[in-house]
Design an enzyme around this catalytic site. Structure first.
Site, PDB file in Angstrom:
ATOM      1  N   THR A 123     -67.279  30.590  -6.547  1.00  0.00           N
ATOM      2  CA  THR A 123     -66.727  29.428  -6.070  1.00  0.00           C
ATOM      3  C   THR A 123     -66.187  28.348  -7.025  1.00  0.00           C
ATOM      4  OG1 THR A 123     -68.089  29.803  -4.075  1.00  0.00           O
ATOM      5  CG2 THR A 123     -67.136  27.736  -4.097  1.00  0.00           C
ATOM      6  N   GLU A 150     -76.748  35.324   1.296  1.00  0.00           N
ATOM      7  CA  GLU A 150     -77.644  36.066   0.426  1.00  0.00           C
ATOM      8  C   GLU A 150     -78.808  36.755   1.393  1.00  0.00           C
ATOM      9  OE1 GLU A 150     -79.647  33.316  -2.027  1.00  0.00           O
ATOM     10  OE2 GLU A 150     -77.586  33.022  -3.154  1.00  0.00           O
ATOM     11  N   LYS A 211     -62.963  27.893   1.135  1.00  0.00           N
ATOM     12  CA  LYS A 211     -64.313  27.938   0.621  1.00  0.00           C
ATOM     13  C   LYS A 211     -65.110  26.602   0.831  1.00  0.00           C
ATOM     14  CE  LYS A 211     -68.079  29.858  -0.538  1.00  0.00           C
ATOM     15  NZ  LYS A 211     -68.786  30.573   0.334  1.00  0.00           N
ATOM     16  N   ASN A 215     -68.221  26.076   3.777  1.00  0.00           N
ATOM     17  CA  ASN A 215     -69.697  25.668   3.550  1.00  0.00           C
ATOM     18  C   ASN A 215     -69.996  24.311   3.801  1.00  0.00           C
ATOM     19  OD1 ASN A 215     -70.508  28.242   2.821  1.00  0.00           O
ATOM     20  ND2 ASN A 215     -70.774  27.807   0.692  1.00  0.00           N
ATOM     21  N   CYS A 267     -75.760  27.873  -2.711  1.00  0.00           N
ATOM     22  CA  CYS A 267     -74.443  27.375  -2.398  1.00  0.00           C
ATOM     23  C   CYS A 267     -74.176  26.072  -1.808  1.00  0.00           C
ATOM     24  CB  CYS A 267     -73.627  28.371  -1.627  1.00  0.00           C
ATOM     25  SG  CYS A 267     -73.337  29.864  -2.743  1.00  0.00           S
ATOM     26  N   ASP A 271     -71.723  23.242  -3.301  1.00  0.00           N
ATOM     27  CA  ASP A 271     -70.492  23.274  -2.622  1.00  0.00           C
ATOM     28  C   ASP A 271     -70.066  21.967  -1.815  1.00  0.00           C
ATOM     29  OD1 ASP A 271     -70.705  25.670  -3.870  1.00  0.00           O
ATOM     30  OD2 ASP A 271     -70.236  26.866  -1.954  1.00  0.00           O
TER      31      ASP A 271
END
Ligand code: NAD
Length: 411
Positions: A123, A150, A211, A215, A267, A271
């Site tokens: 990312t 995950e 992306k 998120n 993440c 993010d």
């Protein structure tokens, strides 16, 4: 096709296994132990599908063409395609992702095999691939956002919600890269178990934005139900009834609505912060509020835990111990990078309250100055308040001590 994959973490390993069903894949990592494990067909991470695909290869039941090495130059030198899945940690000093590990791979690929197409799966900030084309005009880059979870890394690539590949319009090789992007999308589709996965080819900058906005939407949803839960807690209402009633609206839906101590994991925290940094000079309120909401939620949860500690002190317990049941974010995970319970620990310890951790996947006896026990019975005996981001049957005999907001007893 001969493919090299840089990084054998959640993203790189799941893609290496997926692609090795129909291609010759060499997985590269800088950690020799991971490479050794992989060559012995053992997964360096907990992931049921990866473990089962590696075992099926070892027994010859379902062969993969997969090897692993620390020798990046050799692997990249003979690959047509290099998939880059190295970490991009958030750098709080610079307020941006640290892309050093991605660039280490790019530098090596350009040195040994400048013709190779590099697909960035890490990312990255919005506009990163465009910047690469300016910095490395001789390089052939694609960006493909990765959406796996995950613990379900290979499962999510076997059943992808969508395949997206971004082509930088700034590249001198744009036409060639359009074809390479379609080819890469086909390779991902070929490895998947689902047919007709929605597939989009777009510009790299838009793909990078997909992306981060995906998120951040997930973080928004977590933050929303957490703030609903905080409201219910302060006003003495039953949060689960409110959530059930709200979520029966099909436009809202009854998924991904279970309160927690905050969004966490590798993440979502980084993010959302990166997207906020990308909003520089762009009007916004919401993105900043999502980042702030997570901090406020942890403050609230820590205050609730401390209130329990105080009431024990008033009852005569001399020096109450707060027990942290698992450092992981989700049940069934071995990963506790940036898990929200660590934010609660930090706040509780900051008030001088002793913390005892129960985390069976952690070998060490100490975690940031707090004692770690691997003995559940000892943990239950010594902890006066047990803090659990996610409920477990293991806690059934100590429910009176447990503080959790896992209302629906699921992730
Ligand atoms: N974990 C997720 O759920 C997830 C989901 C989507 C996207 N991503 C993104 O994918 C990227 C990788 O994430 P991850 O969770 O797989 O990371 P990870 O930390 O699990 O794995 C990264 C691997 O790269 C290796 N590595 C570091 N530098 C290297 C180099 N120069 N050459 C070869 N290997 C190197 C590390 O040793 C490690 O094994 C990040 O940018 C992350 O934001 C992660």
């Amino acid at each position: 096709m001969r493919i090299a994959v840089a990084g054998t973490g959640y993203v790189g390993l799941s893609l290496a296994v997926l692609l090795a069903q129909h291609n010759d894949v060499v997985a590269v990592d800088v950690v020799p132990q991971k490479v050794e494990l992989l060559n012995a067909r053992k997964s360096p991470i907990v992931d049921a599908e990866i473990e089962s695909y590696l075992a099926a290869d070892a027994s010859g039941e379902r062969p993969l063409s997969l090897s692993a090495t620390t020798d990046g130059a050799a692997a990249y030198g003979s690959a047509e395609l290099v998939v880059i899945a190295t970490p991009t940690n958030y750098d709080p000093q610079r307020n941006f992702f640290d892309t050093t590990y991605v660039e280490q791979v790019i530098d090596l690929v350009l040195e040994v095999n400048p013709q190779a197409v590099m697909v960035i799966k890490s990312t990255v900030p919005v506009g990163y691939t465009k910047g690469l084309c300016e910095r490395y005009p001789q390089g052939r880059f694609l960006f493909s956002p990765e959406f796996l979870r995950e613990g379900r890394a290979l499962y999510d690539n076997l059943h992808p919600s969508r395949i997206i590949v971004g082509v930088p319009s700034e590249s001198a090789f744009e036409v060639e890269l359009q074809a390479a992007a379609r080819k890469f999308a086909e390779l991902l589709q070929q490895g998947a178990l689902d047919e007709d996965v929605p597939s989009l080819i777009m510009r790299a900058t838009e793909a990078e934005a997909v992306k981060l906005f995906s998120n951040t939407y997930l973080a928004l949803r977590v933050a929303y139900f957490n703030e609903l839960d905080t409201y219910a807690g302060v006003r003495g209402l039953d949060a689960s009834q409110i959530i059930e009633g709200v979520c029966l609206d099909p436009r809202i839906g009854s998924h991904y609505n279970n309160p927690s101590f905050g969004y966490g994991g590798y993440c979502l925290p980084k993010d959302t912060k990166q997207l906020l940094a990308n909003y520089d000079h762009v009007p916004q309120n919401l993105i900043e509020a999502i980042v702030d909401a997570n901090r406020t939620r942890k403050d609230y949860i820590a205050d609730e835990v401390l209130a329990r500690v105080m009431s024990l002190v008033y009852e005569g317990v001399p020096n109450p111990v707060v027990g942290v049941y698992r450092l992981t974010m989700k049940s069934g995970s071995d990963n506790f990078r940036a898990s929200s319970v660590q934010g609660i620990m930090k706040r509780v310890k900051g008030k001088g309250v002793p913390v005892l951790v129960y985390e069976p996947t952690l070998d060490d006896a100490d975690f940031f100055g707090s004692e770690v026990t691997h003995d559940l019975a000892d943990f239950k005996r010594r902890a006066d308040v047990i803090v659990a981001n996610r409920w477990s049957e293991e806690l059934n005999d100590v429910t009176a001590k447990v503080y959790t907001r896992d209302l629906f007893k699921r992730d």
